[in-house]
Scaffold this motif. Sequence first.
Motif, PDB file in Angstrom:
ATOM      1  N   UNK A 201       0.804  -1.211   0.000  1.00 17.03           N
ATOM      2  CA  UNK A 201       0.000   0.000   0.000  1.00 17.03           C
ATOM      3  C   UNK A 201       0.838   1.262   0.000  1.00 17.03           C
ATOM      4  N   UNK A 202       2.045   1.195   0.581  1.00 16.43           N
ATOM      5  CA  UNK A 202       2.938   2.339   0.542  1.00 16.43           C
ATOM      6  C   UNK A 202       3.475   2.586  -0.852  1.00 16.43           C
ATOM      7  N   UNK A 203       3.891   1.503  -1.522  1.00 15.28           N
ATOM      8  CA  UNK A 203       4.387   1.648  -2.882  1.00 15.28           C
ATOM      9  C   UNK A 203       3.313   2.084  -3.855  1.00 15.28           C
ATOM     10  N   UNK A 204       2.128   1.471  -3.750  1.00 12.01           N
ATOM     11  CA  UNK A 204       1.018   1.876  -4.615  1.00 12.01           C
ATOM     12  C   UNK A 204       0.644   3.328  -4.370  1.00 12.01           C
ATOM     13  N   UNK A 205       0.666   3.735  -3.093  1.00 12.25           N
ATOM     14  CA  UNK A 205       0.336   5.119  -2.771  1.00 12.25           C
ATOM     15  C   UNK A 205       1.308   6.099  -3.395  1.00 12.25           C
ATOM     16  N   UNK A 206       2.606   5.777  -3.359  1.00 11.13           N
ATOM     17  CA  UNK A 206       3.591   6.657  -3.980  1.00 11.13           C
ATOM     18  C   UNK A 206       3.337   6.780  -5.481  1.00 11.13           C
ATOM     19  N   UNK A 207       2.937   5.677  -6.123  1.00 12.90           N
ATOM     20  CA  UNK A 207       2.638   5.715  -7.543  1.00 12.90           C
ATOM     21  C   UNK A 207       1.357   6.494  -7.845  1.00 12.90           C
ATOM     22  N   UNK A 208       0.420   6.486  -6.908  1.00 12.01           N
ATOM     23  CA  UNK A 208      -0.875   7.137  -7.126  1.00 12.01           C
ATOM     24  C   UNK A 208      -0.843   8.634  -6.861  1.00 12.01           C
ATOM     25  N   UNK A 209      -0.051   9.074  -5.906  1.00 10.88           N
ATOM     26  CA  UNK A 209      -0.154  10.437  -5.390  1.00 10.88           C
ATOM     27  C   UNK A 209       0.190  11.553  -6.374  1.00 10.88           C
ATOM     28  N   UNK A 210       1.198  11.419  -7.223  1.00  9.00           N
ATOM     29  CA  UNK A 210       1.588  12.590  -8.022  1.00  9.00           C
ATOM     30  C   UNK A 210       0.495  13.119  -8.943  1.00  9.00           C
ATOM     31  N   UNK A 211      -0.433  12.251  -9.327  1.00 12.11           N
ATOM     32  CA  UNK A 211      -1.371  12.606 -10.379  1.00 12.11           C
ATOM     33  C   UNK A 211      -2.748  12.995  -9.844  1.00 12.11           C
ATOM     34  N   UNK A 212      -3.015  12.702  -8.574  1.00 11.82           N
ATOM     35  CA  UNK A 212      -4.356  12.863  -8.009  1.00 11.82           C
ATOM     36  C   UNK A 212      -4.396  14.071  -7.084  1.00 11.82           C
ATOM     37  N   UNK A 213      -4.957  15.184  -7.578  1.00 12.45           N
ATOM     38  CA  UNK A 213      -4.975  16.408  -6.778  1.00 12.45           C
ATOM     39  C   UNK A 213      -6.024  16.382  -5.677  1.00 12.45           C
ATOM     40  N   UNK A 214      -6.754  15.283  -5.547  1.00 11.95           N
ATOM     41  CA  UNK A 214      -7.693  15.155  -4.437  1.00 11.95           C
ATOM     42  C   UNK A 214      -6.986  14.764  -3.154  1.00 11.95           C
ATOM     43  N   UNK A 215      -5.772  14.264  -3.256  1.00 15.40           N
ATOM     44  CA  UNK A 215      -4.991  13.835  -2.103  1.00 15.40           C
ATOM     45  C   UNK A 215      -4.118  14.988  -1.625  1.00 15.40           C
ATOM     46  N   UNK A 216      -4.371  15.439  -0.391  1.00 14.12           N
ATOM     47  CA  UNK A 216      -3.647  16.593   0.113  1.00 14.12           C
ATOM     48  C   UNK A 216      -2.412  16.267   0.917  1.00 14.12           C
ATOM     49  N   UNK A 217      -2.256  15.016   1.362  1.00 12.96           N
ATOM     50  CA  UNK A 217      -1.106  14.598   2.149  1.00 12.96           C
ATOM     51  C   UNK A 217      -1.173  13.080   2.311  1.00 12.96           C
ATOM     52  N   UNK A 218      -0.076  12.481   2.751  1.00 14.61           N
ATOM     53  CA  UNK A 218      -0.035  11.020   2.820  1.00 14.61           C
ATOM     54  C   UNK A 218       0.969  10.564   3.856  1.00 14.61           C
ATOM     55  N   UNK A 219       0.740   9.353   4.346  1.00 18.20           N
ATOM     56  CA  UNK A 219       1.699   8.681   5.221  1.00 18.20           C
ATOM     57  C   UNK A 219       1.979   7.291   4.666  1.00 18.20           C
ATOM     58  N   UNK A 256       9.694  -2.677 -18.440  1.00 16.72           N
ATOM     59  CA  UNK A 256       8.404  -2.434 -17.786  1.00 16.72           C
ATOM     60  C   UNK A 256       8.582  -1.850 -16.390  1.00 16.72           C
ATOM     61  N   UNK A 257       9.480  -2.419 -15.593  1.00 12.61           N
ATOM     62  CA  UNK A 257       9.573  -2.062 -14.179  1.00 12.61           C
ATOM     63  C   UNK A 257       9.847  -0.586 -13.916  1.00 12.61           C
ATOM     64  N   UNK A 258      10.620   0.125 -14.737  1.00  8.76           N
ATOM     65  CA  UNK A 258      10.843   1.547 -14.443  1.00  8.76           C
ATOM     66  C   UNK A 258       9.571   2.388 -14.397  1.00  8.76           C
ATOM     67  N   UNK A 259       8.498   1.923 -15.049  1.00  5.82           N
ATOM     68  CA  UNK A 259       7.234   2.665 -14.992  1.00  5.82           C
ATOM     69  C   UNK A 259       6.505   2.452 -13.662  1.00  5.82           C
ATOM     70  N   UNK A 260       6.974   1.492 -12.882  1.00  2.68           N
ATOM     71  CA  UNK A 260       6.318   1.155 -11.624  1.00  2.68           C
ATOM     72  C   UNK A 260       7.308   1.290 -10.469  1.00  2.68           C
ATOM     73  N   UNK A 261       8.088   2.344 -10.524  1.00  3.22           N
ATOM     74  CA  UNK A 261       9.101   2.619  -9.506  1.00  3.22           C
ATOM     75  C   UNK A 261       8.574   3.689  -8.556  1.00  3.22           C
ATOM     76  N   UNK A 262       8.419   3.313  -7.299  1.00  2.40           N
ATOM     77  CA  UNK A 262       7.840   4.244  -6.323  1.00  2.40           C
ATOM     78  C   UNK A 262       8.759   5.423  -6.043  1.00  2.40           C
ATOM     79  N   UNK A 263      10.074   5.232  -6.161  1.00  2.00           N
ATOM     80  CA  UNK A 263      10.992   6.352  -5.941  1.00  2.00           C
ATOM     81  C   UNK A 263      10.905   7.351  -7.091  1.00  2.00           C
ATOM     82  N   UNK A 264      10.804   6.860  -8.309  1.00  2.00           N
ATOM     83  CA  UNK A 264      10.617   7.759  -9.452  1.00  2.00           C
ATOM     84  C   UNK A 264       9.332   8.563  -9.286  1.00  2.00           C
ATOM     85  N   UNK A 265       8.259   7.873  -8.900  1.00  2.00           N
ATOM     86  CA  UNK A 265       6.995   8.580  -8.689  1.00  2.00           C
ATOM     87  C   UNK A 265       7.110   9.596  -7.562  1.00  2.00           C
TER      88      UNK A 265
END
Length: 337
Positions: A201-219, A256-265
């Motif tokens: 969930x942490x990795x998925x969250x990092x991938x999700x956050x940059x694009x979704x302006x509904x999310x104001x902060x995350x842990x 494929x994997x570079x598109x799913x890198x949580x650090x890049x996101x």
Amino acid sequence: MPVFSHGFPFDPAHGRSLDQLLALPAPTAPADFDAFWTERYEAARRVVTAPAVGPLEEERDGARIFGVSFTSVGGLRLGGWLVLPADGPAEHGFVVGHGYGGRQDPGTDVPLPLPRSAAVLPCVRGLGARSRRPGIPGEAGEHVLYGIDSRDTYVLGDCVADLWCAASALLELVPELVSEPAGGAGDRPGARLGYVGESLGGGLGALALPWDDRMGCAQLTVPAFGDRPLGLTLPSVGSGRAVRAYHHDHPGVMDVLPYFDAATAASRIRVPVLVAAALFDPSVPPPGQFAVYNALAGPRELYTLSAGHFAHPDEARETAELDAARRRFFGERLRRT
């Protein structure tokens, strides 16, 4: 650095000090990384999630807990739990991710980080008690390989979309969380949402956050999928082991994997993020976790755990301290009604 007695045939600290971990950079992004994820986000926002709420299942910790289902990308119907305040309207909203063990019940995700909050606790596709689906493996080592030969079919991309669709479902069910757009009439409404995720969930969250302006902060706690090239060189007992073995026989997966890198996101995340990263972790190598924290482009905070995915004498104390840090973090950042 902590020293633990363990039976793993490798060093779960990977020989790195805290200073060394804090110096790790994010890998180079594919040229079309942003375009790839922006397109996926726009597709997820077009989904009619049609959320449906089931009967009350629990009431505790100032919250009422219901079953919920919603539609995600590909027309897949997923399940999870909806959490609402026991009294009065919701003042804050959360999407809460889960680890690769799946989510069998709301468990310790309730109580939520802040009182008077609403949340959706989704089970992403293939995992957990309410989103197992025919054809999608439910075991971590098989799930993490599902569709991995193409960036367009890799299951992790759809799991990220599941989080976006879960947010859409929450905002439809709890419309008081929606705020008026700050710009012109064509702008989308905003929201007061926080994201919480651990491991998967942490990795998925990092991938999700940059694009979704509904999310104001995350842990994010011990986030997975940070620095995929480095991760392929580090032994572990988690889902990464399956990816390393697959890469050994199918080196083309590095397309494929570079598109799913949580650090890049993370290098695209500009909202405040609190990261709990571990110095010792047999399942998610610490260098990947710290690469996510190091890359964050916005305000950031770090809570250093002695260990992740590993029982140790200080675990209860650190969990309590992280819970307190999470409450403070969101309390300072999520806008109230």
